[in-house]
Design an enzyme around this catalytic site. Structure first.
Site, mmCIF file in Angstrom:
data_model
loop_
_atom_site.group_PDB
_atom_site.id
_atom_site.type_symbol
_atom_site.label_atom_id
_atom_site.label_comp_id
_atom_site.label_asym_id
_atom_site.label_seq_id
_atom_site.Cartn_x
_atom_site.Cartn_y
_atom_site.Cartn_z
ATOM 1 N N SER A 197 0.849 -1.196 0.000
ATOM 2 C CA SER A 197 0.000 0.000 0.000
ATOM 3 C C SER A 197 0.882 1.243 0.000
ATOM 4 O O SER A 197 2.050 1.178 -0.390
ATOM 5 C CB SER A 197 -0.920 -0.031 1.228
ATOM 6 O OG SER A 197 -1.925 0.947 1.127
ATOM 7 N N ASN A 198 0.343 2.382 0.407
ATOM 8 C CA ASN A 198 1.133 3.608 0.476
ATOM 9 C C ASN A 198 0.664 4.436 1.668
ATOM 10 O O ASN A 198 -0.258 4.045 2.373
ATOM 11 C CB ASN A 198 1.029 4.389 -0.839
ATOM 12 C CG ASN A 198 -0.410 4.722 -1.184
ATOM 13 O OD1 ASN A 198 -1.073 5.434 -0.452
ATOM 14 N ND2 ASN A 198 -0.896 4.174 -2.280
#
Ligand code: CTP
Length: 212
Positions: free
Chosen positions: A23-24
């Site tokens: 993810s981020n």
């Protein structure tokens, strides 16, 4: 009849196995502030959100998604009834080609992930939609304006909101930022040191007043 807006927010999660993902750092704050502001202005508001810890504002139609492919499906569905689309989500550019069906064991000393490209939701949406005004974000570490202008053109957008990854802190967490708003008619506006709440109002002003 009131106008309808679709806003995306937050990160996407791309599964590695049943317990892990890529993810981020996106917090989703910008997208949620935009949704609040859209509601305040009486728009029918759909918020397509990746996983965030933020409570959705009352009155919004919340569509929770996880991966970029989920987000794509939801956006293209909601786009049919939309007058505006604002993609504030930080969509993962890649996903794991084949996520493992059971937990990958640590006995594997090294692990190589095979990533494949995710579709560009914004490009696809801009192509498909003939009536909606389409706005995107550009998060850049250098050459902010040039890169944002390229994204505006290459993705076929009406408006792009560019911001630079701040040097002192990750912009995803920063609540006070600088932005540049560019549109396909050549307009260019810079706003410095605004809170995401205040900038959300400015951005919506620009989007709602944009003349096709
Ligand atoms: N976006 C999208 N689908 C993707 C990737 C990005 O719709 N698969 C949208 C984002 O929501 C944002 C805009 O495209 O509104 C620009 O995203 P950004 O991450 O800045 O750019 P990328 O197109 O991913 O290009 P790069 O990572 O090379 O800068």
């Amino acid at each position: 009849m009131s106008q309808a807006i679709v806003i995306t927010a937050g990160p996407t999660r791309e599964k590695i196995d049943p317990v892990r993902f890529i993810s981020n750092y996106s917090t989703g704050i910008f997208g949620y502030e935009l949704a609040k502001e859209a509601l305040r202005r009486g728009l029918k508001t759909v918020l397509v959100s990746g996983p965030t810890g933020i409570k959705a504002p009352a009155g919004v139609k919340l569509v929770r998604v996880e991966s970029a492919l989920d987000m794509r499906r939801a956006v293209l569905k909601e786009l049919k009834r939309a007058d505006y689309l604002v993609m504030a989500a930080a969509v993962s550019d890649w996903r794991v080609k084949t996520p493992a069906l059971s937990k990958i064991k640590r006995a594997n000393k090294t692990l190589t992930l095979h990533l494949v490209e995710n579709p560009d939701i914004l490009t696809e949406a801009a192509k498909l939609s003939n009536k909606a005004i389409v706005a995107g974000f550009a998060l850049e570490t250098e050459d902010v304006e040039r890169n944002a202008l390229l994204k505006l053109r290459n993705k076929g957008l009406d408006i792009i909101i560019a911001n630079k990854l701040s040097s002192k802190k990750d912009i995803f967490g920063d609540n006070i930022i600088d932005i540049i708003i560019l549109d396909r008619l050549g307009n260019r506006h810079i706003y410095r040191r605004g809170s995401k709440k205040k900038l959300a109002k400015i951005i919506l002003d620009k989007i709602l007043r944009f003349n096709i």
